[in-house]
Design an enzyme around this catalytic site. Sequence first.
Site, PDB file in Angstrom:
ATOM      1  N   LYS A 130     -10.296   0.479  -1.322  1.00 12.81           N
ATOM      2  CA  LYS A 130     -10.602  -0.383   0.192  1.00 12.81           C
ATOM      3  C   LYS A 130     -11.296   0.643   0.795  1.00 12.81           C
ATOM      4  CE  LYS A 130      -7.462   0.939   3.936  1.00 12.81           C
ATOM      5  NZ  LYS A 130      -6.532   1.717   4.598  1.00 12.81           N
ATOM      6  N   GLU A 173       0.506  -0.977  -0.141  1.00 12.05           N
ATOM      7  CA  GLU A 173      -0.341  -0.020   0.164  1.00 12.05           C
ATOM      8  C   GLU A 173       1.352   1.253   0.185  1.00 12.05           C
ATOM      9  OE1 GLU A 173      -3.313   1.678   2.806  1.00 12.05           O
ATOM     10  OE2 GLU A 173      -1.730   1.051   4.045  1.00 12.05           O
ATOM     11  N   CYS A 208      -4.815  -2.798   4.355  1.00 11.99           N
ATOM     12  CA  CYS A 208      -4.284  -2.302   4.940  1.00 11.99           C
ATOM     13  C   CYS A 208      -5.421  -2.420   6.789  1.00 11.99           C
ATOM     14  CB  CYS A 208      -3.743  -0.764   5.034  1.00 11.99           C
ATOM     15  SG  CYS A 208      -2.659  -0.852   6.424  1.00 11.99           S
TER      16      CYS A 208
END
Length: 400
Positions: free
Chosen positions: A225, A155, A257
């Site tokens: 995300k 990321e 993440c």
Amino acid sequence: SVWYMPTARNTNANAAGRNTITVSIGILACAYQPNIMPVDAHSSPPSTRTTSERVNTPASAQNDNALSGAATNSIIAKAAVTWPSVTNEASISTSSHGVGGGPTQTEVLSTVVAQLEPIHATCMEEVNKNIDQIIQYMEIGARGFPGYDLFVSPEFGVQGMHPLERLKVVLTLDSPEVGRLKEACARLKVWGIFGVILKLEGHEAPGNCAIMINDEGEVVHQYCKMNPWIPTERHYPGWECPVTPGPKGSRIATIVCADGDYPEIWREAAYNGANVVVRITHYMNPWEEPWKLTNRCAAYCNQVYVVGANCYGMEHACAAFGNSMIVNPDGNIVTEAPMMVPYLLKADLYPGLVDKLHESSTTNTFLYSFRHRGAACKELGGHGETRNQYKAYTFGGDEK
């Protein structure tokens, strides 16, 4: 500890080192410790390396056609196998957890993970320096592990994570910077997964995205995300978790993440058919143990491979710590990088065996049990309760 052991034989291998194996699945879990010994970086097939190697690029090679022109650093590369060599018989220990069916043919997904330190860019010049670094890692992977299939970078690997200036370096899929990644994948004949902050159509805020580019240089997968990190990440949240066919029988989902701190996203990926879930991250201290815990639990609870690519390095308010890893579907770590160093990981994965497990395992088949709760109850006719009775999966956004 290896997920489960087959009797394996090599049935097809081309000059690029891309193997197909046929396995007779007899058990679900057993202990296997491969022989670990130093090997020469250029003498063994990539599927049989089990040692850490320091890869140094000669200065004389920096200007040849294979290199990006970026400054060349000393990067540690570590290869691991999730299986015995496909040319040898495997060791088998008996287990009561059976997988039914006969021999299964599966291809070997050779996966390389880059652990790197990005510049937290404030201009496109710095973005291009980050892309130089990513391409350098891709090229080192091609030299150290020839014939590998999938490259994964972290990321914010492209633009970094500047707290104030990120909006200055937002890209689109047609940006020349993304074009450089497309060109690298096509030139090296590998698939690549990259973290990119992208402009989203119809939204003012950009999305924190993972994209996958195939070995012909085409963007074939985009994920935004779904769980931006509260309170500091001001990106627009994503709305779906797509699964895309990848190389060697893989079906790949990507998450980003903080997504991985929510069990729902892992289950969504597996429910949608993923056999490999790639988690690209900028995971930071003091959450070193939750990083391992969430990756391992997700692999086990959803019976998928988990590929975790993390950044490292100090930034404005914290430190991303690295410790990138690849996890087997039984929750055991196949291979992992140390903290706070540049690193390449390589492991061979077997997506076809994940599919076989989901189809015919007789115990601990969590995705089946999720849809057929209590299937062993005679009153439910062997099918179990098929209604979704979990409130957490049915809320409509009206609850406070």
